[in-house]
Design an enzyme around this catalytic site. Structure first.
Site, PDB file in Angstrom:
ATOM      1  N   GLU A 193      39.126  29.278  34.195  1.00 13.85           N
ATOM      2  CA  GLU A 193      37.930  29.251  33.350  1.00 13.85           C
ATOM      3  C   GLU A 193      37.937  30.810  33.072  1.00 13.85           C
ATOM      4  O   GLU A 193      37.536  31.789  33.912  1.00 13.85           O
ATOM      5  CB  GLU A 193      36.732  28.909  34.491  1.00 13.85           C
ATOM      6  CG  GLU A 193      35.465  28.493  33.722  1.00 13.85           C
ATOM      7  CD  GLU A 193      34.530  29.713  33.434  1.00 13.85           C
ATOM      8  OE1 GLU A 193      34.431  30.231  32.444  1.00 13.85           O
ATOM      9  OE2 GLU A 193      33.682  29.931  34.482  1.00 13.85           O
ATOM     10  N   GLU A 198      34.744  39.451  24.062  1.00  8.80           N
ATOM     11  CA  GLU A 198      33.768  39.085  24.797  1.00  8.80           C
ATOM     12  C   GLU A 198      33.312  40.677  25.386  1.00  8.80           C
ATOM     13  O   GLU A 198      34.171  41.321  25.786  1.00  8.80           O
ATOM     14  CB  GLU A 198      34.353  38.272  25.960  1.00  8.80           C
ATOM     15  CG  GLU A 198      33.382  37.925  27.109  1.00  8.80           C
ATOM     16  CD  GLU A 198      33.816  37.151  28.219  1.00  8.80           C
ATOM     17  OE1 GLU A 198      34.679  37.427  28.687  1.00  8.80           O
ATOM     18  OE2 GLU A 198      33.350  36.335  28.647  1.00  8.80           O
ATOM     19  N   LYS A 240      39.756  33.625  47.524  1.00  4.69           N
ATOM     20  CA  LYS A 240      39.773  35.367  47.447  1.00  4.69           C
ATOM     21  C   LYS A 240      38.691  35.818  46.548  1.00  4.69           C
ATOM     22  O   LYS A 240      38.442  35.394  44.979  1.00  4.69           O
ATOM     23  CB  LYS A 240      41.083  35.733  46.599  1.00  4.69           C
ATOM     24  CG  LYS A 240      41.322  37.203  46.805  1.00  4.69           C
ATOM     25  CD  LYS A 240      42.121  38.124  45.578  1.00  4.69           C
ATOM     26  CE  LYS A 240      41.262  38.365  44.569  1.00  4.69           C
ATOM     27  NZ  LYS A 240      40.326  39.417  44.701  1.00  4.69           N
ATOM     28  N   CYS A 283      29.963  34.326  31.405  1.00  4.84           N
ATOM     29  CA  CYS A 283      31.066  33.654  30.499  1.00  4.84           C
ATOM     30  C   CYS A 283      30.588  32.872  29.516  1.00  4.84           C
ATOM     31  O   CYS A 283      31.063  32.673  28.509  1.00  4.84           O
ATOM     32  CB  CYS A 283      31.833  33.006  31.154  1.00  4.84           C
ATOM     33  SG  CYS A 283      31.568  32.084  32.634  1.00  4.84           S
TER      34      CYS A 283
HETATM   35  P1  NAP Z   1      39.361  39.831  36.730  1.00 10.39           P
HETATM   36  O1  NAP Z   1      39.976  41.071  37.122  1.00 10.39           O
HETATM   37  O2  NAP Z   1      40.214  38.539  35.921  1.00 10.39           O
HETATM   38  O3  NAP Z   1      38.567  39.163  38.150  1.00 10.39           O
HETATM   39  C1  NAP Z   1      38.696  37.657  38.461  1.00 10.39           C
HETATM   40  C2  NAP Z   1      39.121  37.577  39.799  1.00 10.39           C
HETATM   41  O4  NAP Z   1      40.694  37.542  39.685  1.00 10.39           O
HETATM   42  C3  NAP Z   1      38.853  38.727  40.674  1.00 10.39           C
HETATM   43  O5  NAP Z   1      38.607  38.059  42.292  1.00 10.39           O
HETATM   44  C4  NAP Z   1      39.837  39.840  40.990  1.00 10.39           C
HETATM   45  O6  NAP Z   1      40.101  40.604  41.829  1.00 10.39           O
HETATM   46  C5  NAP Z   1      41.135  38.748  40.539  1.00 10.39           C
HETATM   47  N1  NAP Z   1      42.420  39.377  40.234  1.00 10.39           N
HETATM   48  C6  NAP Z   1      42.499  40.500  39.479  1.00 10.39           C
HETATM   49  N2  NAP Z   1      43.792  40.709  39.232  1.00 10.39           N
HETATM   50  C7  NAP Z   1      44.471  39.648  39.823  1.00 10.39           C
HETATM   51  C8  NAP Z   1      45.941  39.166  39.694  1.00 10.39           C
HETATM   52  N3  NAP Z   1      46.892  39.941  39.238  1.00 10.39           N
HETATM   53  N4  NAP Z   1      46.185  38.209  40.459  1.00 10.39           N
HETATM   54  C9  NAP Z   1      45.328  37.227  40.746  1.00 10.39           C
HETATM   55  N5  NAP Z   1      43.987  37.381  40.960  1.00 10.39           N
HETATM   56  C10 NAP Z   1      43.629  38.519  40.366  1.00 10.39           C
HETATM   57  O7  NAP Z   1      37.973  40.068  35.812  1.00 10.39           O
HETATM   58  P2  NAP Z   1      37.303  41.717  35.935  1.00 10.39           P
HETATM   59  O8  NAP Z   1      38.333  42.543  35.830  1.00 10.39           O
HETATM   60  O9  NAP Z   1      36.399  41.413  37.103  1.00 10.39           O
HETATM   61  O10 NAP Z   1      36.442  41.347  34.742  1.00 10.39           O
HETATM   62  C11 NAP Z   1      37.174  41.676  33.504  1.00 10.39           C
HETATM   63  C12 NAP Z   1      36.367  41.049  32.100  1.00 10.39           C
HETATM   64  O11 NAP Z   1      36.862  39.602  32.854  1.00 10.39           O
HETATM   65  C13 NAP Z   1      35.061  40.967  31.987  1.00 10.39           C
HETATM   66  O12 NAP Z   1      34.442  41.844  31.480  1.00 10.39           O
HETATM   67  C14 NAP Z   1      34.878  39.558  31.550  1.00 10.39           C
HETATM   68  O13 NAP Z   1      35.479  39.732  29.886  1.00 10.39           O
HETATM   69  C15 NAP Z   1      36.118  38.838  32.114  1.00 10.39           C
HETATM   70  N6  NAP Z   1      35.280  37.877  33.240  1.00 10.39           N
HETATM   71  C16 NAP Z   1      35.083  36.430  32.990  1.00 10.39           C
HETATM   72  C17 NAP Z   1      34.478  35.868  33.829  1.00 10.39           C
HETATM   73  C18 NAP Z   1      33.906  34.442  33.447  1.00 10.39           C
HETATM   74  O14 NAP Z   1      33.061  33.929  34.441  1.00 10.39           O
HETATM   75  N7  NAP Z   1      34.838  33.745  32.856  1.00 10.39           N
HETATM   76  C19 NAP Z   1      34.145  36.531  35.158  1.00 10.39           C
HETATM   77  C20 NAP Z   1      34.349  37.806  35.366  1.00 10.39           C
HETATM   78  C21 NAP Z   1      35.080  38.623  34.230  1.00 10.39           C
HETATM   79  P3  NAP Z   1      39.651  42.002  41.953  1.00 10.39           P
HETATM   80  O15 NAP Z   1      38.317  41.879  41.883  1.00 10.39           O
HETATM   81  O16 NAP Z   1      40.234  42.383  43.275  1.00 10.39           O
HETATM   82  O17 NAP Z   1      40.357  42.522  40.791  1.00 10.39           O
END
Ligand code: NAP
Ligand code: MG
Length: 476
Positions: free
Chosen positions: A249, A380, A174, A283
């Site tokens: 992660e 972060e 996904k 990250c």
């Molecule tokens: P996120 O919402 O956690 O997105 C990561 C993945 O999880 C996406 O594929 C997202 O899908 C999916 N997801 C969202 N809600 C979910 C749920 N309830 N169950 C399962 N999967 C779900 O992260 P983001 O909103 O894109 O970013 C927010 C913050 O997260 C960033 O600002 C940063 O601080 C952190 N982040 C960290 C990393 C890393 O590499 N560690 C990467 C991205 C973000 P959708 O895109 O469809 O919501």
């Protein structure tokens, strides 16, 4: 360029069952450029069930030699298409094209690594006390879910899917809503390279709509997730119901520690890109820089000068180092952090402006005098913002580094090898580099301590995470 706009199931593209579609916006132009299908819960169920059938019908029992061959063919196909994948990556996340090419090539290399790993990943024979013959087997789990973020969409998809398949599992991938194109391309190319239908399913769609259904599906044996700490926590809670395996992660607030005995001029030149690369949406970003007080002034001067030379602009240009942020929402989030820093009296050494009128750009920003209780220091930011602070003693800096709930990555700059090793041992972090900013190697484990997550991607450690360990004892 053709943009895949359907879901990828059983080896071919098809519309989502609901017909829902989502618009993609190019963050460099703010213009919509494509619509993609959005999977719903019935697509999740169909994808998982047919992946299970593909597993039982053959992938589970394929000889290691044949699995190696197929994964090498996938790697070869990805290599042939690196430019096309890189262009898609640039388009949906605004990533500078030079970085996109490197990252897409890394994705292919990860497949090569795990194609080779199939025949090198093995159990043990154990001389148990009572005699007889005891040995371990590493066995695949079944269907695993790979949930991937938008910051490094293609390489992270590869480094979850490749070891999962190499270990003998099938995978449902996904991608993030903002970046489904390269994941769909991966499905298409892998299938064209000979991956049997159903072994890799790709479901674009919103995490809030299908995440729970995917995570809780009874046939999903493991969830490998990269993304926010908040969603990681939720997945852990949901997975606990059926005691599913997880690897997470999550976020980071990584340190960059510069001692006065280091080649600190070089550190100051190189360090801006250790936090501003990928426009800070990394990250592993070294977003807290600790500089020994005796060199603090000249270090900051050089660091700020090097930051001022970074090329921020059109991701299609080879010389661009920082593209836009991924979305209007992400820029607004980062600017809210900057507003907080302003309110609390931090000093802005450079940056914080919007350098272009179109596109979600933001200048790389260096903050000084940030309070250790301020949001910018603790949380972060996931944007082009760094905090620089002086320190006096080794023990003090280790304490301050470890005061963060995160522990993902970091750098130590020193020419005293004994100090480098001593400090590396004491920092609570899954990945560290000395006199370098590298964090990711296909061959080495990658993941976090504390709230940065659990389990490891990459290296042979990832293969452990996609298998169950079985012990067999034979009476003699
Ligand atoms: P996120 O919402 O956690 O997105 C990561 C993945 O999880 C996406 O594929 C997202 O899908 C999916 N997801 C969202 N809600 C979910 C749920 N309830 N169950 C399962 N999967 C779900 O992260 P983001 O909103 O894109 O970013 C927010 C913050 O997260 C960033 O600002 C940063 O601080 C952190 N982040 C960290 C990393 C890393 O590499 N560690 C990467 C991205 C973000 P959708 O895109 O469809 O919501
Ligand atoms: Mg989210």
């Amino acid at each position: 360029m053709t943009v895949p706009d359907l879901i990828f199931m059983d080896g071919s593209f098809r519309p989502s069952s609901s017909g829902h579609r989502a618009k993609l916006i190019n963050p460099a132009t703010e213009q919509p450029f494509a619509e993609v299908a959005a999977a719903d819960v019935s697509d999740v169920n169909a994808a998982v069930e047919s992946a299970q059938r593909a597993w039982e019908a053959g992938w589970r029992d394929l000889t290691p030699g044949r699995r190696t061959e197929i994964l090498f063919n996938v790697a070869g196909k990805l290599r042939e298409h690196v430019e096309e994948i890189a262009q898609l990556e640039m388009l949906h996340v605004g990533k500078p094209i030079s970085d996109a090419r490197d990252e897409c090539a890394l994705g292919a290399r990860v497949f090569e690594y795990y194609a080779g790993a199939v025949t090198k990943f093995c159990g043990q024979t154990i001389p148990v006390a009572r005699g007889g013959f005891d040995f371990t087997l590493r066995q695949p789990m079944g269907v695993v879910a790979a949930i991937v973020p938008w910051n490094f969409p293609f390489p992270i998809a590869c480094w979850k899917v490749a070891p999962a398949l190499a270990a003998g599992n099938c995978a449902v991938l996904k991608p993030a809503s903002l970046s489904p194109l390269t994941a769909l391309k991966l499905g298409e190319l892998a299938h064209a390279a000979g991956l049997p239908p159903g072994v890799l399913q790709v479901l674009p769609g919103s995490g809030s709509a299908i995440g729970d259904a995917l995570v809780t599906h009874p046939l999903i044996r493991k969830i490998s997730f990269t993304g926010s700490t908040e969603n990681g926590r939720r997945i852990m809670e949901l997975a606990s119901r059926d005691l599913k395996r997880i690897s997470l992660e999550l976020g980071g607030k990584s340190p960059n520690v510069v001692f006065a005995d280091a080649d600190w001029q070089r550190a100051a030149e190189l360090s801006p890109m250790s936090v501003f690369a990928n426009t800070g949406q990394d990250c592993c970003a070294r977003s807290r820089v600790f500089v020994e007080r005796s060199i603090y002034g000249p270090f900051v001067e050089k660091f700020v000068a090097a930051t001022g030379k970074l090329v921020v602009g059109d991701p299609a240009k080879a010389e661009t180092q920082l593209g836009p942020l991924v979305s209007a929402g992400q820029r607004a989030r980062v600017e809210a952090f900057l507003a907080d820093a302003r309110k609390r009296g931090s000093r802005f050494a450079c940056g914080a402006g919007r350098p272009h009128t179109k596109g979600y750009y933001l200048e790389p920003t260096v903050l000084l005098d940030v309070g250790k209780d301020d949001r910018c220091w603790r949380e972060e930011i996931f944007g082009p913002v760094v905090c620089v602070t002086p320190f006096d003693e080794e023990a003090q800096v280790i304490r301050e580094v470890n005061a963060s709930p995160y522990g993902l990555s970091g750098s130590i700059w020193t020419n005293d090898l004994r100090r480098g090793l001593r400090v590396a041992r004491q920092i609570e972090s899954g990945v560290l580099s000395v006199n370098s900013h590298s964090s990711v190697h296909a061959e080495a484990p990658f993941g976090g301590f504390k709230q940065s997550g659990m389990g490891r991607d990459l290296g042979m450690a990832a293969m452990d995470g996609y298998t169950e360990l079985k012990n067999v004892y034979v009476e003699e």
